[in-house]
Design a protein around this motif. Structure first.
Motif, short mmCIF file in Angstrom:
data_model
loop_
_atom_site.label_atom_id
_atom_site.label_comp_id
_atom_site.label_asym_id
_atom_site.label_seq_id
_atom_site.Cartn_x
_atom_site.Cartn_y
_atom_site.Cartn_z
N PRO A 24 -2.07 -6.06 5.49
CA PRO A 24 -2.08 -4.75 5.76
C PRO A 24 -0.22 -4.79 6.01
O PRO A 24 -0.01 -3.46 4.96
N ARG A 25 0.13 -5.31 6.57
CA ARG A 25 1.73 -4.99 6.82
C ARG A 25 2.31 -5.71 6.25
O ARG A 25 3.84 -5.53 6.45
N TRP A 26 1.75 -6.47 5.12
CA TRP A 26 3.08 -7.33 4.38
C TRP A 26 3.76 -6.39 3.86
O TRP A 26 3.24 -5.09 3.32
N SER A 27 5.06 -6.41 3.49
CA SER A 27 5.96 -6.01 2.80
C SER A 27 4.99 -5.51 1.10
O SER A 27 5.55 -4.82 0.91
N THR A 29 2.50 -5.68 0.52
CA THR A 29 1.52 -4.92 0.07
C THR A 29 1.04 -4.28 -0.78
O THR A 29 1.08 -2.96 -1.17
N GLU A 30 2.19 -2.92 0.35
CA GLU A 30 2.57 -1.48 -0.12
C GLU A 30 2.84 -1.48 -1.55
O GLU A 30 3.05 0.04 -1.53
N TRP A 98 -6.27 3.77 1.76
CA TRP A 98 -4.96 2.38 2.93
C TRP A 98 -4.23 3.52 2.35
O TRP A 98 -3.10 2.70 3.84
N ARG A 102 -1.91 4.05 6.49
CA ARG A 102 -0.85 4.03 6.37
C ARG A 102 0.92 5.28 6.81
O ARG A 102 1.19 4.91 7.56
N ARG A 105 -0.44 6.55 10.13
CA ARG A 105 -0.35 4.60 11.55
C ARG A 105 -1.98 4.90 12.00
O ARG A 105 -1.37 4.28 12.95
N PRO A 107 -4.28 2.69 12.80
CA PRO A 107 -4.55 0.43 13.58
C PRO A 107 -4.63 0.40 11.85
O PRO A 107 -6.48 0.01 11.91
N ALA A 108 -4.99 -1.05 11.39
CA ALA A 108 -4.64 -1.54 10.81
C ALA A 108 -6.60 -2.40 10.78
O ALA A 108 -7.62 -2.67 10.47
#
Length: 150
Positions: A24-27, A29-30, A98, A102, A105, A107-108
């Protein structure tokens, strides 16, 4: 061919679920999930199943009866199309949740089980997320009261 399309329905959606849940925090992914086109492969599969069967599908959806829908979904094509329909809409709802999470904020680790529930039982996953999102206001909404319309 119907069996192949049935199998492909989830296979083409699974990478997007994996990105949202596992990375979820990989650039990237968004960047990827931000596009509503991620559902396009499933939409194409749905179209390949439904368009040739439109003569059977249209009466069942324009004047639905329990028997008519049961009979339609009881065929290989109907079941595969129903599955693609669910996979496509669940992915679209999961994508929305999702992206919204984001912004808020969330949490994942909170979102991962919500997204898994959405994969498995879409409407229940949506209901749980609607409850979860009440806990986290969007940053621009925090500290400000909503103004009445008009």
């Amino acid at each position: 061919m119907t069996g192949v399309l049935f199998e492909l329905s989830f296979a083409v959606a699974a990478p997007f679920w994996a990105l949202m849940i596992l990375l979820p925090r990989w650039s990237w992914t968004e960047r990827i999930v931000r596009s509503p086109l991620i559902v396009l492969p499933v939409v194409v599969i749905y179209g390949l199943l439904v368009i040739p069967a439109m003569g059977d599908v249209l009466p069942a959806v324009t004047s639905p009866t329990l028997d008519g829908v049961r009979d339609l979904l009881g065929t290989d094509t109907g079941a595969a199309a129903g599955w693609a329909h669910m996979i496509g809409f669940d992915l679209f709802v999961g994508r929305w949740a999702w992206l919204d999470s984001r912004e808020r904020r969330v949490p994942a680790l909170v979102m991962a089980p919500v997204l898994v529930l959405t994969i498995l039982l879409g409407p229940l996953g949506l209901a749980v997320y609607l409850g979860v999102r009440l806990r986290w206001a969007r940053p621009q909404d925090a500290g400000s009261e909503r103004q009445p319309l008009g």
